[in-house]
Design a protein around this motif. Structure first.
Motif, PDB file in Angstrom:
ATOM      1  N   UNK A  84       0.848  -1.159   0.000  1.00  0.00           N
ATOM      2  CA  UNK A  84       0.000   0.000   0.000  1.00  0.00           C
ATOM      3  C   UNK A  84       0.907   1.240   0.000  1.00  0.00           C
ATOM      4  N   UNK A  85       0.630   2.226  -0.872  1.00  0.00           N
ATOM      5  CA  UNK A  85       1.523   3.380  -0.975  1.00  0.00           C
ATOM      6  C   UNK A  85       1.537   4.215   0.306  1.00  0.00           C
ATOM      7  N   UNK A  86       2.560   5.011   0.422  1.00  0.00           N
ATOM      8  CA  UNK A  86       2.680   5.961   1.527  1.00  0.00           C
ATOM      9  C   UNK A  86       3.147   7.292   0.942  1.00  0.00           C
ATOM     10  N   UNK A  87       2.857   8.341   1.666  1.00  0.00           N
ATOM     11  CA  UNK A  87       3.153   9.690   1.179  1.00  0.00           C
ATOM     12  C   UNK A  87       3.879  10.492   2.245  1.00  0.00           C
ATOM     13  N   UNK A  88       4.895  11.202   1.811  1.00  0.00           N
ATOM     14  CA  UNK A  88       5.517  12.209   2.657  1.00  0.00           C
ATOM     15  C   UNK A  88       4.888  13.528   2.230  1.00  0.00           C
TER      16      UNK A  88
ATOM     17  N   UNK B 259       3.920  23.360  -0.606  1.00  0.00           N
ATOM     18  CA  UNK B 259       3.481  22.015  -0.256  1.00  0.00           C
ATOM     19  C   UNK B 259       4.238  21.028  -1.139  1.00  0.00           C
ATOM     20  N   UNK B 260       4.792  20.011  -0.489  1.00  0.00           N
ATOM     21  CA  UNK B 260       5.525  18.966  -1.188  1.00  0.00           C
ATOM     22  C   UNK B 260       4.831  17.639  -0.886  1.00  0.00           C
TER      23      UNK B 260
ATOM     24  N   UNK C 156      12.514   4.460   5.426  1.00  0.00           N
ATOM     25  CA  UNK C 156      13.892   4.123   5.073  1.00  0.00           C
ATOM     26  C   UNK C 156      14.557   5.284   4.351  1.00  0.00           C
ATOM     27  N   UNK C 157      13.838   5.939   3.438  1.00  0.00           N
ATOM     28  CA  UNK C 157      14.377   7.123   2.761  1.00  0.00           C
ATOM     29  C   UNK C 157      14.659   8.221   3.782  1.00  0.00           C
ATOM     30  N   UNK C 158      13.678   8.516   4.627  1.00  0.00           N
ATOM     31  CA  UNK C 158      13.829   9.603   5.601  1.00  0.00           C
ATOM     32  C   UNK C 158      15.037   9.384   6.505  1.00  0.00           C
ATOM     33  N   UNK C 159      15.296   8.141   6.877  1.00  0.00           N
ATOM     34  CA  UNK C 159      16.383   7.816   7.796  1.00  0.00           C
ATOM     35  C   UNK C 159      17.696   7.463   7.092  1.00  0.00           C
TER      36      UNK C 159
ATOM     37  N   UNK D  16       7.037  21.413   8.294  1.00  0.00           N
ATOM     38  CA  UNK D  16       6.212  20.418   8.969  1.00  0.00           C
ATOM     39  C   UNK D  16       6.115  19.254   7.995  1.00  0.00           C
ATOM     40  N   UNK D  17       6.414  18.037   8.465  1.00  0.00           N
ATOM     41  CA  UNK D  17       6.461  16.873   7.574  1.00  0.00           C
ATOM     42  C   UNK D  17       5.727  15.710   8.203  1.00  0.00           C
ATOM     43  N   UNK D  18       5.048  14.929   7.363  1.00  0.00           N
ATOM     44  CA  UNK D  18       4.297  13.754   7.796  1.00  0.00           C
ATOM     45  C   UNK D  18       4.588  12.586   6.869  1.00  0.00           C
ATOM     46  N   UNK D  19       4.469  11.385   7.380  1.00  0.00           N
ATOM     47  CA  UNK D  19       4.364  10.194   6.538  1.00  0.00           C
ATOM     48  C   UNK D  19       2.957   9.665   6.750  1.00  0.00           C
ATOM     49  N   UNK D  20       2.227   9.514   5.648  1.00  0.00           N
ATOM     50  CA  UNK D  20       0.838   9.086   5.700  1.00  0.00           C
ATOM     51  C   UNK D  20       0.689   7.818   4.878  1.00  0.00           C
ATOM     52  N   UNK D  21       0.076   6.801   5.457  1.00  0.00           N
ATOM     53  CA  UNK D  21      -0.185   5.567   4.725  1.00  0.00           C
ATOM     54  C   UNK D  21      -1.370   5.791   3.801  1.00  0.00           C
ATOM     55  N   UNK D  22      -1.227   5.354   2.550  1.00  0.00           N
ATOM     56  CA  UNK D  22      -2.298   5.486   1.568  1.00  0.00           C
ATOM     57  C   UNK D  22      -3.287   4.335   1.650  1.00  0.00           C
ATOM     58  N   UNK D  23      -4.155   4.318   0.686  1.00  0.00           N
ATOM     59  CA  UNK D  23      -5.190   3.273   0.605  1.00  0.00           C
ATOM     60  C   UNK D  23      -4.778   2.177  -0.349  1.00  0.00           C
TER      61      UNK D  23
END
Length: 96
Positions: A1-5, A55-56, A68-71, A89-96
């Motif tokens: 499932x995709x995730x978004x920064x 916004x990115x 893994x990318x972030x770290x 301000x940054x978030x990692x959000x799990x997609x659908x």
């Protein structure tokens, strides 16, 4: 499932250092399957009292890849350029 920064970035410092970060960050995304979906551009706030900067939005194959990318050493080597010169301000959000 995709995730978004998702990042909301306000420039607060050296434009040249931030340009250096921007020129290097794409290469850090590719090994983790990351790709930009939005990077700046016009923002239309349709609800609430939000005054966003740039916004990115970056898509990754999954949350594991995004973290893994972030770290990663590659990203952490250039992150200080962004941290010193922006209020982010940054978030990692799990997609659908």
């Amino acid at each position: 499932m995709p995730a978004y920064v998702i990042a909301d970035v306000q420039l607060t410092g050296d434009v040249e250092e931030l340009a250096e970060y921007r020129s290097q960050v794409v290469a850090t995304l590719e090994p983790y399957g990351g790709r930009y979906l939005a990077r700046g551009g016009d923002v239309d706030v349709v609800e609430g009292a939000w005054a966003p900067g740039q916004i990115v939005l970056v898509e990754f194959p999954d949350v594991v890849a995004a973290r893994a990318w972030n770290d990663s050493p590659e990203y952490q080597a250039i992150a200080p350029l962004r941290i010193r010169n922006t209020d982010s301000k940054r978030l990692i959000v799990q997609g659908l």
